[in-house]
Write an enzyme that holds these catalytic residues in place. Structure first.
Site, PDB file in Angstrom:
ATOM      1  N   LYS A  99       0.855  -1.184   0.000  1.00 19.03           N
ATOM      2  CA  LYS A  99       0.000   0.000   0.000  1.00 19.03           C
ATOM      3  C   LYS A  99       0.889   1.231   0.000  1.00 19.03           C
ATOM      4  O   LYS A  99       1.715   1.412   0.894  1.00 19.03           O
ATOM      5  CB  LYS A  99      -0.886   0.030   1.242  1.00 19.03           C
ATOM      6  CG  LYS A  99      -2.155  -0.775   1.120  1.00 19.03           C
ATOM      7  CD  LYS A  99      -3.125  -0.364   2.232  1.00 19.03           C
ATOM      8  CE  LYS A  99      -4.350  -1.247   2.252  1.00 19.03           C
ATOM      9  NZ  LYS A  99      -5.250  -0.884   3.374  1.00 19.03           N
ATOM     10  N   GLU A 149       1.103  -0.902  16.901  1.00 17.96           N
ATOM     11  CA  GLU A 149       0.852  -1.779  15.752  1.00 17.96           C
ATOM     12  C   GLU A 149       1.335  -3.205  16.029  1.00 17.96           C
ATOM     13  O   GLU A 149       0.758  -4.174  15.542  1.00 17.96           O
ATOM     14  CB  GLU A 149       1.532  -1.226  14.489  1.00 17.96           C
ATOM     15  CG  GLU A 149       1.035   0.145  14.053  1.00 17.96           C
ATOM     16  CD  GLU A 149      -0.287   0.125  13.266  1.00 17.96           C
ATOM     17  OE1 GLU A 149      -0.837  -0.961  13.028  1.00 17.96           O
ATOM     18  OE2 GLU A 149      -0.757   1.216  12.900  1.00 17.96           O
ATOM     19  N   LYS A 159       1.385 -10.120   8.751  1.00 17.11           N
ATOM     20  CA  LYS A 159       0.906  -9.203   7.727  1.00 17.11           C
ATOM     21  C   LYS A 159       1.043  -9.821   6.339  1.00 17.11           C
ATOM     22  O   LYS A 159       0.143  -9.705   5.496  1.00 17.11           O
ATOM     23  CB  LYS A 159       1.665  -7.874   7.780  1.00 17.11           C
ATOM     24  CG  LYS A 159       1.199  -6.924   6.679  1.00 17.11           C
ATOM     25  CD  LYS A 159       1.223  -5.479   7.050  1.00 17.11           C
ATOM     26  CE  LYS A 159       0.543  -4.643   5.967  1.00 17.11           C
ATOM     27  NZ  LYS A 159       0.668  -3.218   6.188  1.00 17.11           N
ATOM     28  N   ARG A 193      -8.096  -8.401   4.555  1.00 11.79           N
ATOM     29  CA  ARG A 193      -7.056  -7.397   4.858  1.00 11.79           C
ATOM     30  C   ARG A 193      -7.599  -6.268   5.730  1.00 11.79           C
ATOM     31  O   ARG A 193      -6.846  -5.623   6.465  1.00 11.79           O
ATOM     32  CB  ARG A 193      -6.460  -6.830   3.562  1.00 11.79           C
ATOM     33  CG  ARG A 193      -5.277  -5.920   3.806  1.00 11.79           C
ATOM     34  CD  ARG A 193      -4.438  -5.695   2.563  1.00 11.79           C
ATOM     35  NE  ARG A 193      -3.335  -4.774   2.852  1.00 11.79           N
ATOM     36  CZ  ARG A 193      -2.306  -4.544   2.052  1.00 11.79           C
ATOM     37  NH1 ARG A 193      -2.227  -5.169   0.899  1.00 11.79           N
ATOM     38  NH2 ARG A 193      -1.353  -3.708   2.395  1.00 11.79           N
ATOM     39  N   HIS A 203      -8.108   6.838  12.989  1.00 15.76           N
ATOM     40  CA  HIS A 203      -8.074   7.824  11.908  1.00 15.76           C
ATOM     41  C   HIS A 203      -8.950   9.036  12.233  1.00 15.76           C
ATOM     42  O   HIS A 203      -8.598  10.167  11.903  1.00 15.76           O
ATOM     43  CB  HIS A 203      -8.539   7.184  10.592  1.00 15.76           C
ATOM     44  CG  HIS A 203      -7.515   6.286   9.966  1.00 15.76           C
ATOM     45  ND1 HIS A 203      -7.841   5.280   9.078  1.00 15.76           N
ATOM     46  CD2 HIS A 203      -6.166   6.238  10.106  1.00 15.76           C
ATOM     47  CE1 HIS A 203      -6.736   4.662   8.691  1.00 15.76           C
ATOM     48  NE2 HIS A 203      -5.710   5.217   9.304  1.00 15.76           N
ATOM     49  N   HIS A 251       0.061   8.738  14.635  1.00 10.99           N
ATOM     50  CA  HIS A 251      -0.776   7.633  14.172  1.00 10.99           C
ATOM     51  C   HIS A 251      -0.882   6.494  15.205  1.00 10.99           C
ATOM     52  O   HIS A 251      -1.971   6.048  15.550  1.00 10.99           O
ATOM     53  CB  HIS A 251      -0.220   7.098  12.845  1.00 10.99           C
ATOM     54  CG  HIS A 251      -0.964   5.918  12.303  1.00 10.99           C
ATOM     55  ND1 HIS A 251      -2.238   6.011  11.785  1.00 10.99           N
ATOM     56  CD2 HIS A 251      -0.619   4.612  12.207  1.00 10.99           C
ATOM     57  CE1 HIS A 251      -2.646   4.814  11.391  1.00 10.99           C
ATOM     58  NE2 HIS A 251      -1.681   3.949  11.629  1.00 10.99           N
TER      59      HIS A 251
END
Lengths: 373, 373
Positions: free
Chosen positions: B147, B189, B230, B244, B255, B270
């Site tokens: 991405k 994360e 991932k 995903r 977000h 983030h």
């Protein structure tokens, strides 16, 4: 739906196969065709000139088919194919709330198709798009094959993506509103297909080109033949690792001329650069002993009969000397490792990729061309 | 080459499979690895902070391996992930004469990786690129999976492409120079992977998180486990048509918080938004009777122990009321047809995609969260 548009199928893999429909009146069918693809909303990208001519018709067609539709019109001309134009189109599509399942509709010529296609390729990392080309050049060339992109200050089409449309609607009635100059420019690309690999089609063009210009059945037939030829090349070599480069016949010279005239369409449009490039490619091939001077002459004569330029001296304002031309060619993105690659021909319909062409031979040829005037 | 980097293979099809190498000192191997890919030139894209730390080392490594190398440094921070930053990077790479067979090297955190990756995806319609992530967040998340993209004034990551790297070099020694805050943000994360689908890994994190922060062998092991998780998801659902989306656990809330704090990293980065989002996703799941309050508490406790925020009240400067939060969530690109999709959990390691969540239930939950302070 119209009675019987001609159909060219582009059999790509991974669910990316699509049809090119060719016929008069297809703009009015955009809504039904888009609805058949399952889209609920469409963002129409066009330019102000085309918007005035066909904006209401396509929007009405989409809305009549139950789609939410909005329209974004950029300024006509190559200058819109820029980073700024790209940002404006993407943000415009986002403001229209175009989501992944929706459609971007590119309504216009090559500039709009490239810009809208690249925006579709990258908006939310990829939404589907429909090509509705309204120029001859876009119908036979830029709307088919998935090359999309914008210009950088460092060169044309240097930023972009391969993103295939879901459908191409080539409404040949829209060509009735083109200027003679735009028709001729597109016609250079039509003739190119004959010169690349189809001598019979070039002969047919010599006999029938007036019908293409006047909008007879020859127009639809020519567009279909060109699209079929392009589709074949694209399916065999989608990302231009090989054969697809043949489509650049006349373009190495042509792009250099566009660059040297500052991409000012008042001086030279793409198709005019290509016409001169085609004539040069054949004369250069003849000079290298690859094809006869007679065939090179036949190519130039036909292009000239159709009203196209075929000599460097015909570039309004001039194009500089041989070194300036060589420098402009060396910046072309098809240059690999500094070597010049040309598309040359052993005859009409017998083009081939010629890598590693000696710069000195090109310079000598260009000097003679410039001297000949 | 380093003795034994850990290796995670990403078995994508069509010649796009690649390796993620994880270990200390890999930046110095970039040249040899790039040369092994057959590249002759490399354009390094980084930010000014990372350039000062590792710019000379990576450039020296590339040049020692015989590659022509140039470096483009953008300003650090999210603001570079813009249309203007994208144009600057593309034009910088063109000025470095990066051609189709060459490499773009993304050296930095998530912003650099996304920006450089998108530039590589679209420069000359696609050149290969190497990810050299230098933050924990980039090593476990953004550098893997293809991405890439930039932000629009209308929202984050709304323009981009799927473009897989040819190789990822996760040099875990580069994390030694990260601030505590950046380490913690990346750690959110890391914990996320346990919460999504690996309860054992979450338990291992509870026992070993300090080793990840201090640079023990636990760090490499954690990065490898996250990348393996991932990679599995990406291979099964490269374009996020389904599974995903699980990777967005905590991100719908997160977000929205980033949007409401104006993407000002001084207020919220983030990973901090994700940490609050993870805690909210579990508490919301508990409220809906999907998982126990005890498990939601365990999630929040661990994140808090690692120094991460877990409550709306911890957003510096506040985040507005429930309606503002809902509006910010509804603009998220994962919204389909106006319905809110959340990733919820039936327990630690048991997350699932929950489409069509009722806005009223979300509002009531957020109001209670805001009241609780």
């Amino acid at each position: 739906m119209s009675d019987s548009p001609l159909t060219v199928h582009v059999p790509l893999d991974a669910g990316r196969a699509y049809d090119i429909l060719i016929g008069r009146g297809l703009v009015a069918e955009a809504g039904a065709r888009a609805a058949a693809l399952g889209a609920r909303a469409a963002g129409i990208v066009t330019d102000e000139t085309v918007a005035a001519l066909y904006g209401d018709r396509i929007r009405g067609s989409l809305e009549a088919a139950g789609l939410r539709a909005g329209l974004i019109a950029v300024a006509p001309g190559e200058a819109s194919k820029s980073y700024a134009g790209y940002a404006a189109v993407c943000d415009g599509l986002l403001a229209l709330k175009i989501e992944r399942g929706d459609l971007v509709v590119a309504l216009g010529g090559g500039v709009v198709g490239d810009l809208a296609g690249f925006s579709a390729a990258t908006l939310r990392r990829g939404v589907r798009f429909l090509q509705v080309p309204t120029t001859l050049l876009a119908q036979v060339d830029s709307s088919v094959g998935g090359k999309t992109g914008i210009n950088s200050p460092l060169g044309k089409n240097l930023v972009g993506a391969f993103h295939q449309p879901r459908l191409v609607l080539a409404d040949t009635a829209t060509l009735d509103t083109l200027s003679e100059r735009e028709m001729r420019a597109g016609y250079a690309e039509v003739a190119k297909y004959g010169l690349i690999g189809d001598a019979d089609f070039f002969g047919w063009c010599e006999a029938n080109w007036r019908g293409i210009f006047s909008g007879g059945p020859e127009r639809d037939e020519a567009v279909a033949i060109c699209c079929r030829a392009k589709a074949g090349v694209v399916v065999r070599d989608e990302r231009e690792d090989g054969e697809r480069a043949l489509l650049n016949l006349g373009h190495t010279f042509g792009h250099a001329l566009e660059r040297l005239t500052g991409y000012e369409s008042a001086r030279l449009v793409h198709g005019e650069g290509v016409a001169i490039g085609l004539a040069l490619a054949f004369r250069f091939s003849a000079r290298l002993g690859l094809c006869s001077g007679q065939e090179a002459g036949r190519v130039a004569n036909h292009l000239a009969l159709a009203g196209l330029p075929t000599r460097l001296a015909q570039v309004p304002g001039g194009c500089g000397d041989a070194d300036a031309l060589l420098d402009a060619m060396a910046q072309d993105k098809k240059v690999r490792d500094g070597a010049l690659t040309f598309i040359l021909a052993r005859g009409i319909g017998q083009s081939f990729i010629a890598p590693g062409i000696d710069g000195a031979a090109v310079r000598a040829f260009l000097e003679d061309e410039l001297r000949a005037g």
